[in-house]
Design a protein around this motif. Structure first.
Motif, PDB file in Angstrom:
ATOM      1  N   GLU A   1      19.037  41.654  72.158  1.00  0.00           N
ATOM      2  CA  GLU A   1      20.446  41.961  72.392  1.00  0.00           C
ATOM      3  C   GLU A   1      20.806  43.313  71.789  1.00  0.00           C
ATOM      4  OE1 GLU A   1      23.215  40.605  73.782  1.00  0.00           O
ATOM      5  OE2 GLU A   1      22.237  38.851  74.654  1.00  0.00           O
ATOM      6  N   MET A   2      21.682  44.036  72.474  1.00  0.00           N
ATOM      7  CA  MET A   2      22.251  45.233  71.879  1.00  0.00           C
ATOM      8  C   MET A   2      23.285  44.813  70.847  1.00  0.00           C
ATOM      9  SD  MET A   2      20.719  47.805  73.063  1.00  0.00           S
ATOM     10  CE  MET A   2      21.802  49.131  72.507  1.00  0.00           C
ATOM     11  N   PRO A   3      23.413  45.553  69.743  1.00  0.00           N
ATOM     12  CA  PRO A   3      24.410  45.166  68.739  1.00  0.00           C
ATOM     13  C   PRO A   3      25.821  45.262  69.302  1.00  0.00           C
ATOM     14  CG  PRO A   3      23.594  47.368  68.295  1.00  0.00           C
ATOM     15  CD  PRO A   3      22.738  46.807  69.387  1.00  0.00           C
ATOM     16  N   ARG A   4      26.676  44.364  68.861  1.00  0.00           N
ATOM     17  CA  ARG A   4      28.062  44.323  69.329  1.00  0.00           C
ATOM     18  C   ARG A   4      29.006  44.750  68.204  1.00  0.00           C
ATOM     19  NH1 ARG A   4      28.082  41.488  74.210  1.00  0.00           N
ATOM     20  NH2 ARG A   4      25.922  41.299  74.867  1.00  0.00           N
ATOM     21  N   ALA A   5      30.205  45.092  68.614  1.00  0.00           N
ATOM     22  CA  ALA A   5      31.237  45.445  67.635  1.00  0.00           C
ATOM     23  C   ALA A   5      31.851  44.158  67.095  1.00  0.00           C
ATOM     24  CB  ALA A   5      32.296  46.329  68.275  1.00  0.00           C
ATOM     25  N   LEU A   6      31.022  43.361  66.442  1.00  0.00           N
ATOM     26  CA  LEU A   6      31.469  42.084  65.892  1.00  0.00           C
ATOM     27  C   LEU A   6      31.823  42.269  64.426  1.00  0.00           C
ATOM     28  CD1 LEU A   6      28.941  39.564  67.497  1.00  0.00           C
ATOM     29  CD2 LEU A   6      31.245  40.163  68.248  1.00  0.00           C
ATOM     30  N   GLY A   7      32.985  42.800  64.193  1.00  0.00           N
ATOM     31  CA  GLY A   7      33.424  43.016  62.829  1.00  0.00           C
ATOM     32  C   GLY A   7      32.909  44.321  62.261  1.00  0.00           C
ATOM     33  N   ARG A   8      33.560  44.760  61.217  1.00  0.00           N
ATOM     34  CA  ARG A   8      33.210  46.013  60.572  1.00  0.00           C
ATOM     35  C   ARG A   8      31.948  45.832  59.730  1.00  0.00           C
ATOM     36  NH1 ARG A   8      37.154  50.324  58.940  1.00  0.00           N
ATOM     37  NH2 ARG A   8      36.037  51.721  57.531  1.00  0.00           N
ATOM     38  N   PRO A   9      30.898  46.632  59.964  1.00  0.00           N
ATOM     39  CA  PRO A   9      29.656  46.474  59.187  1.00  0.00           C
ATOM     40  C   PRO A   9      29.826  46.955  57.758  1.00  0.00           C
ATOM     41  CG  PRO A   9      29.481  48.360  60.650  1.00  0.00           C
ATOM     42  CD  PRO A   9      30.781  47.690  60.984  1.00  0.00           C
ATOM     43  N   MET A  10      28.883  46.563  56.918  1.00  0.00           N
ATOM     44  CA  MET A  10      28.886  46.963  55.515  1.00  0.00           C
ATOM     45  C   MET A  10      27.516  47.483  55.126  1.00  0.00           C
ATOM     46  SD  MET A  10      31.153  43.988  53.652  1.00  0.00           S
ATOM     47  CE  MET A  10      31.619  45.058  52.291  1.00  0.00           C
ATOM     48  N   ALA A  11      27.482  48.269  54.076  1.00  0.00           N
ATOM     49  CA  ALA A  11      26.219  48.771  53.545  1.00  0.00           C
ATOM     50  C   ALA A  11      25.392  47.611  52.985  1.00  0.00           C
ATOM     51  CB  ALA A  11      26.484  49.801  52.452  1.00  0.00           C
ATOM     52  N   ARG A  12      24.061  47.818  52.991  1.00  0.00           N
ATOM     53  CA  ARG A  12      23.108  46.839  52.470  1.00  0.00           C
ATOM     54  C   ARG A  12      23.365  45.479  53.127  1.00  0.00           C
ATOM     55  NH1 ARG A  12      24.973  49.949  48.202  1.00  0.00           N
ATOM     56  NH2 ARG A  12      23.400  51.286  47.217  1.00  0.00           N
ATOM     57  N   ASP A  13      23.351  44.417  52.331  1.00  0.00           N
ATOM     58  CA  ASP A  13      23.638  43.082  52.854  1.00  0.00           C
ATOM     59  C   ASP A  13      25.039  42.643  52.422  1.00  0.00           C
ATOM     60  OD1 ASP A  13      23.061  42.892  50.191  1.00  0.00           O
ATOM     61  OD2 ASP A  13      21.643  41.243  50.353  1.00  0.00           O
ATOM     62  N   GLY A  14      25.965  43.614  52.406  1.00  0.00           N
ATOM     63  CA  GLY A  14      27.316  43.341  51.912  1.00  0.00           C
ATOM     64  C   GLY A  14      28.012  42.220  52.647  1.00  0.00           C
ATOM     65  N   ARG A  15      27.849  42.170  53.987  1.00  0.00           N
ATOM     66  CA  ARG A  15      28.535  41.107  54.715  1.00  0.00           C
ATOM     67  C   ARG A  15      27.930  39.732  54.423  1.00  0.00           C
ATOM     68  NH1 ARG A  15      30.582  41.898  60.814  1.00  0.00           N
ATOM     69  NH2 ARG A  15      28.699  43.131  61.187  1.00  0.00           N
TER      70      ARG A  15
END
Length: 335
Positions: free
Chosen positions: A224-238
């Motif tokens: 799958e192509m990545p989706r705009a599912l929420g704002r990403p975070m650095a490292r494993d922040g999410r």
């Protein structure tokens, strides 16, 4: 072979402003080394959770350290602090890919009242549901579940290598995203499933970084192509933030930690807004008020709040003795 390991401390600092649950983010300073840049590398994600390396010669305990780090970076005074989990996946910190130490961090949930930020970093408040938009059901069922997430997960299920794998995937989707029985506490399960299925930007970013560093581990490519599912975070922040939100939602049911987010006196409307903001669900107004009063968790102050735009609302305060009276009861009864 000797492996250099660095222990860090990470804080998920949560407050509620009106009806908006918020967390503190700081600016990530990670940059891909010049020697590995190709011009096609993923852009750095700048939203990071407050954190730093643990300094054993400076702090007697981990909690003392996380308070010093988080308060120094945010300028806030932490109230409730609880250890979450130790995060130590390989390459969770991209510095490890380029010669840095293996990174392990002890995550903490910290609750504060909504106040302006200060501190030593470029700290900002961020709407918690900017990072997890599928978790907010207060107004309605999030549309992206049916338009994006569930169709993409269905495709992921169908790409399982054999029938047994497809059955396992289908069961995981049903448990995490079961819309007939939505479990609000499965926040981490949902995020990790989206990551594994390649539906969030971090999954592709991490694969790209591993490729740049020559550290591919033989995993199959993401389909799958990545989706705009929420704002990403650095490292494993999410992942860390999802762990905190799941813990917080669970705690609401049996510990009165919600009062750590409120001023000393508050209206019942303010209290309900905070509970709804964290749970991601609406509560029946009259049932909630009746249950809070009969549970003995709040008591009237005799004062009234006049800045409501209508009839003055009575102010209440938390009855701290209720902690001892109701040690085995639900802290926030379900309305």
């Amino acid at each position: 072979m000797t492996v250099n390991v660095q222990l860090g401390l990470t804080a998920v600092i949560v407050a509620v402003a009106g009806a908006t649950p918020r967390l503190v983010v700081v600016r990530s300073g990670f940059e891909i080394p010049e020697s590995h840049r190709t011009g096609a590398e993923p852009p750095p994600h700048r939203d990071a959770l407050p954190g730093a390396a643990f300094e054993p010669e400076r702090w007697r305990t981990l909690q003392e350290g996380v308070r010093a780090v988080a308060e120094g970076l945010s300028g806030l005074t932490l109230r409730y602090v609880e250890q979450l989990y130790t995060f130590g996946d390989r390459f969770r910190d991209p510095h490890e890919l380029f010669g840095g130490p293996r990174s392990m961090t002890v995550g903490y949930l910290a609750l504060v009242r909504d106040d302006p930020l200060g501190g030593d970093a470029e700290a900002e408040w961020r709407d918690l549901y900017d990072h997890f938009p599928w978790e907010d059901w207060r107004d309605e069922r999030p549309a992206l579940l049916d338009t994006v997430i569930l169709p993409a997960l269905d495709r992921w299920v169908r790409t399982g290598e054999d029938e047994a794998a497809r059955v396992r995937r289908r069961e995981r989707v049903q448990m995490a995203f079961g819309t007939d029985d939505w479990d609000a506490e499965r926040v981490l399960d949902r995020y990790e499933l989206l990551y594994e299925a390649g539906l969030v930007v971090e999954a592709h970013r991490d694969r790209q970084l591993e490729s740049l560093a020559g550290a591919e581990d033989g995993r199959p490519p993401l389909r799958e192509m990545p989706r705009a599912l929420g704002r990403p975070m650095a490292r494993d922040g999410r992942r860390v933030a999802a762990t905190a939100l799941a813990r917080l939602r669970g705690k609401l049911k049996y510990r009165p930690i919600v009062f750590e987010l409120l001023p000393p006196t508050f209206t019942l409307h303010q209290l309900q807004q905070v509970v709804e903001a964290l749970s991601g669900a609406r509560l029946h107004k009259q049932n909630f008020r009746r249950l809070m009063l009969t549970a003995g968790l709040v008591e009237p102050t005799g004062a009234f709040e006049s800045q409501t735009g209508g009839r003055p609302a009575e102010l209440y305060r938390f009855r701290r003795q209720a902690i001892h009276e109701r040690t085995s009861a639900r802290a926030i009864p379900e309305a």
